[in-house]
Scaffold this motif. Structure first.
Motif, PDB file in Angstrom:
ATOM      1  N   LEU A  21      53.706 -87.454 -35.982  1.00 23.63           N
ATOM      2  CA  LEU A  21      53.540 -88.845 -36.396  1.00 23.63           C
ATOM      3  C   LEU A  21      52.064 -89.237 -36.457  1.00 23.63           C
ATOM      4  O   LEU A  21      51.640 -89.950 -37.360  1.00 23.63           O
ATOM      5  CB  LEU A  21      54.283 -89.775 -35.430  1.00 23.63           C
ATOM      6  N   ALA A  22      51.300 -88.759 -35.512  1.00 25.14           N
ATOM      7  CA  ALA A  22      49.869 -89.073 -35.493  1.00 25.14           C
ATOM      8  C   ALA A  22      49.163 -88.492 -36.711  1.00 25.14           C
ATOM      9  O   ALA A  22      48.284 -89.137 -37.302  1.00 25.14           O
ATOM     10  CB  ALA A  22      49.235 -88.556 -34.211  1.00 25.14           C
ATOM     11  N   GLU A  23      49.537 -87.288 -37.124  1.00 21.40           N
ATOM     12  CA  GLU A  23      48.919 -86.675 -38.301  1.00 21.40           C
ATOM     13  C   GLU A  23      49.259 -87.450 -39.559  1.00 21.40           C
ATOM     14  O   GLU A  23      48.409 -87.655 -40.426  1.00 21.40           O
ATOM     15  CB  GLU A  23      49.370 -85.226 -38.442  1.00 21.40           C
ATOM     16  N   GLN A  24      50.519 -87.906 -39.670  1.00 24.42           N
ATOM     17  CA  GLN A  24      50.909 -88.683 -40.841  1.00 24.42           C
ATOM     18  C   GLN A  24      50.164 -90.019 -40.869  1.00 24.42           C
ATOM     19  O   GLN A  24      49.702 -90.459 -41.917  1.00 24.42           O
ATOM     20  CB  GLN A  24      52.423 -88.918 -40.838  1.00 24.42           C
ATOM     21  N   THR A  25      50.023 -90.659 -39.721  1.00 27.80           N
ATOM     22  CA  THR A  25      49.312 -91.927 -39.642  1.00 27.80           C
ATOM     23  C   THR A  25      47.835 -91.722 -39.961  1.00 27.80           C
ATOM     24  O   THR A  25      47.223 -92.518 -40.682  1.00 27.80           O
ATOM     25  CB  THR A  25      49.468 -92.544 -38.240  1.00 27.80           C
ATOM     26  N   SER A  26      47.260 -90.627 -39.458  1.00 25.92           N
ATOM     27  CA  SER A  26      45.854 -90.344 -39.732  1.00 25.92           C
ATOM     28  C   SER A  26      45.620 -90.116 -41.217  1.00 25.92           C
ATOM     29  O   SER A  26      44.614 -90.573 -41.772  1.00 25.92           O
ATOM     30  CB  SER A  26      45.394 -89.120 -38.953  1.00 25.92           C
ATOM     31  N   ALA A  27      46.510 -89.440 -41.878  1.00 23.60           N
ATOM     32  CA  ALA A  27      46.365 -89.188 -43.313  1.00 23.60           C
ATOM     33  C   ALA A  27      46.453 -90.502 -44.081  1.00 23.60           C
ATOM     34  O   ALA A  27      45.680 -90.747 -45.022  1.00 23.60           O
ATOM     35  CB  ALA A  27      47.427 -88.214 -43.792  1.00 23.60           C
ATOM     36  N   ALA A  28      47.380 -91.380 -43.676  1.00 21.95           N
ATOM     37  CA  ALA A  28      47.512 -92.669 -44.351  1.00 21.95           C
ATOM     38  C   ALA A  28      46.276 -93.527 -44.099  1.00 21.95           C
ATOM     39  O   ALA A  28      45.771 -94.191 -45.011  1.00 21.95           O
ATOM     40  CB  ALA A  28      48.765 -93.391 -43.870  1.00 21.95           C
ATOM     41  N   ASP A  29      45.773 -93.538 -42.857  1.00 18.73           N
ATOM     42  CA  ASP A  29      44.563 -94.297 -42.533  1.00 18.73           C
ATOM     43  C   ASP A  29      43.361 -93.779 -43.304  1.00 18.73           C
ATOM     44  O   ASP A  29      42.543 -94.552 -43.791  1.00 18.73           O
ATOM     45  CB  ASP A  29      44.279 -94.243 -41.030  1.00 18.73           C
ATOM     46  N   ALA A  30      43.257 -92.473 -43.415  1.00 18.04           N
ATOM     47  CA  ALA A  30      42.138 -91.875 -44.146  1.00 18.04           C
ATOM     48  C   ALA A  30      42.189 -92.274 -45.616  1.00 18.04           C
ATOM     49  O   ALA A  30      41.156 -92.601 -46.219  1.00 18.04           O
ATOM     50  CB  ALA A  30      42.151 -90.360 -43.995  1.00 18.04           C
ATOM     51  N   ALA A  31      43.377 -92.267 -46.211  1.00 16.52           N
ATOM     52  CA  ALA A  31      43.511 -92.663 -47.612  1.00 16.52           C
ATOM     53  C   ALA A  31      43.150 -94.137 -47.785  1.00 16.52           C
ATOM     54  O   ALA A  31      42.473 -94.526 -48.743  1.00 16.52           O
ATOM     55  CB  ALA A  31      44.934 -92.405 -48.098  1.00 16.52           C
ATOM     56  N   GLU A  32      43.582 -94.986 -46.841  1.00 22.22           N
ATOM     57  CA  GLU A  32      43.279 -96.414 -46.903  1.00 22.22           C
ATOM     58  C   GLU A  32      41.775 -96.650 -46.735  1.00 22.22           C
ATOM     59  O   GLU A  32      41.179 -97.465 -47.439  1.00 22.22           O
ATOM     60  CB  GLU A  32      44.048 -97.145 -45.804  1.00 22.22           C
ATOM     61  N   LYS A  33      41.136 -95.931 -45.828  1.00 19.96           N
ATOM     62  CA  LYS A  33      39.694 -96.076 -45.617  1.00 19.96           C
ATOM     63  C   LYS A  33      38.920 -95.634 -46.853  1.00 19.96           C
ATOM     64  O   LYS A  33      37.930 -96.249 -47.239  1.00 19.96           O
ATOM     65  CB  LYS A  33      39.246 -95.269 -44.401  1.00 19.96           C
ATOM     66  N   THR A  34      39.368 -94.570 -47.482  1.00 18.42           N
ATOM     67  CA  THR A  34      38.710 -94.083 -48.694  1.00 18.42           C
ATOM     68  C   THR A  34      38.805 -95.124 -49.796  1.00 18.42           C
ATOM     69  O   THR A  34      37.826 -95.388 -50.502  1.00 18.42           O
ATOM     70  CB  THR A  34      39.352 -92.756 -49.157  1.00 18.42           C
ATOM     71  N   GLU A  35      39.981 -95.733 -49.926  1.00 14.69           N
ATOM     72  CA  GLU A  35      40.175 -96.764 -50.944  1.00 14.69           C
ATOM     73  C   GLU A  35      39.303 -97.983 -50.651  1.00 14.69           C
ATOM     74  O   GLU A  35      38.660 -98.526 -51.549  1.00 14.69           O
ATOM     75  CB  GLU A  35      41.656 -97.172 -50.975  1.00 14.69           C
ATOM     76  N   THR A  36      39.233 -98.403 -49.395  1.00 11.44           N
ATOM     77  CA  THR A  36      38.413 -99.545 -49.006  1.00 11.44           C
ATOM     78  C   THR A  36      36.933 -99.250 -49.232  1.00 11.44           C
ATOM     79  O   THR A  36      36.193-100.096 -49.738  1.00 11.44           O
ATOM     80  CB  THR A  36      38.655 -99.894 -47.521  1.00 11.44           C
ATOM     81  N   THR A  37      36.511 -98.049 -48.882  1.00 12.02           N
ATOM     82  CA  THR A  37      35.119 -97.651 -49.101  1.00 12.02           C
ATOM     83  C   THR A  37      34.774 -97.678 -50.581  1.00 12.02           C
ATOM     84  O   THR A  37      33.694 -98.141 -50.975  1.00 12.02           O
ATOM     85  CB  THR A  37      34.877 -96.247 -48.521  1.00 12.02           C
ATOM     86  N   ALA A  38      35.682 -97.214 -51.419  1.00  9.72           N
ATOM     87  CA  ALA A  38      35.449 -97.217 -52.866  1.00  9.72           C
ATOM     88  C   ALA A  38      35.320 -98.650 -53.379  1.00  9.72           C
ATOM     89  O   ALA A  38      34.448 -98.941 -54.220  1.00  9.72           O
ATOM     90  CB  ALA A  38      36.574 -96.493 -53.588  1.00  9.72           C
ATOM     91  N   GLN A  39      36.154 -99.556 -52.874  1.00  4.31           N
ATOM     92  CA  GLN A  39      36.075-100.951 -53.298  1.00  4.31           C
ATOM     93  C   GLN A  39      34.750-101.580 -52.873  1.00  4.31           C
ATOM     94  O   GLN A  39      34.143-102.338 -53.626  1.00  4.31           O
ATOM     95  CB  GLN A  39      37.246-101.745 -52.720  1.00  4.31           C
ATOM     96  N   VAL A  40      34.295-101.271 -51.675  1.00  4.75           N
ATOM     97  CA  VAL A  40      33.014-101.802 -51.186  1.00  4.75           C
ATOM     98  C   VAL A  40      31.870-101.273 -52.049  1.00  4.75           C
ATOM     99  O   VAL A  40      30.950-102.015 -52.407  1.00  4.75           O
ATOM    100  CB  VAL A  40      32.814-101.447 -49.693  1.00  4.75           C
ATOM    101  N   GLU A  41      31.915-100.004 -52.393  1.00  8.22           N
ATOM    102  CA  GLU A  41      30.859 -99.418 -53.230  1.00  8.22           C
ATOM    103  C   GLU A  41      30.851-100.051 -54.616  1.00  8.22           C
ATOM    104  O   GLU A  41      29.783-100.307 -55.175  1.00  8.22           O
ATOM    105  CB  GLU A  41      31.045 -97.905 -53.322  1.00  8.22           C
ATOM    106  N   ILE A  42      32.029-100.318 -55.159  1.00 10.63           N
ATOM    107  CA  ILE A  42      32.111-100.955 -56.477  1.00 10.63           C
ATOM    108  C   ILE A  42      31.534-102.371 -56.400  1.00 10.63           C
ATOM    109  O   ILE A  42      30.763-102.784 -57.274  1.00 10.63           O
ATOM    110  CB  ILE A  42      33.570-100.973 -56.983  1.00 10.63           C
TER     111      ILE A  42
END
Length: 175
Positions: A21-42
């Motif tokens: 469960l922790a690995e699945q949550t970490s993967a989802a968090d990582a994807a969300e952080k990547t998306e947020t980082t991309a929005q901030v950069e834009i």
């Protein structure tokens, strides 16, 4: 012994479930952080483009104002030459002086914008504040620490009978 084996296997399986469960949550968090980082950069890129466009507009507006000022000065100087109040050589020298002054002033503003300083920075404000306190206009126009001393009982015009200032002892000219 059977109970101990069952308890250990149960603990082991629960640990594996939480790990998965922790690995699945970490993967989802990582994807969300990547998306947020991309929005901030834009957003940052859009702000930089907007700032560059506004700076370009300000530079064009400033150069247009300088050109208008020089045109008005040229017309005024031509009128003075036509009236005979200035020679053409004098008018040319005045026009050359102000042309150089305006171009140098524009270069200073451009250099300050490139270095991140604000045009008309803190030095001018300090000079203005110092001038106010030296003129006795500090603290809301009610004197300040540089205000003039009181008369201390001297004659009505601030001088003693011999033409000297009663407060400082300096001799006044003209009276």
């Amino acid at each position: 012994m059977k109970k101990l084996t069952i308890i250990l296997s149960l603990v082991l399986s629960l640990t594996l479930c939480f790990g998965a469960l922790a690995e699945q949550t970490s993967a989802a968090d990582a994807a969300e952080k990547t998306e947020t980082t991309a929005q901030v950069e834009i957003a940052a890129a859009e702000q930089e483009l907007t700032k560059a466009a506004v700076d370009a507009y300000k530079a064009l507006k400033k150069s247009a104002k300088a050109a208008k000022k020089l045109d008005a000065l040229k017309e005024e100087l031509d009128a003075f030459v036509a009236d005979g109040r200035l020679t053409q050589e004098q008018a040319d020298l005045v026009l050359k002086y102000y042309t150089e002054k305006l171009s140098a002033h524009g270069d200073k503003g451009t250099q300050k914008q490139q270095t991140g300083e604000k045009p008309g920075g803190k030095g001018q404000q300090k000079q203005k504040n110092n001038a106010q306190t030296q003129n006795g206009n500090g603290q809301n126009g009610k004197g300040g620490k540089h205000s003039k001393p009181t008369n201390n009982g001297a004659s009505g015009n601030g001088t003693s009978g011999n033409g000297t200032d009663a407060a400082s002892g300096a001799t006044k000219k003209g009276k």
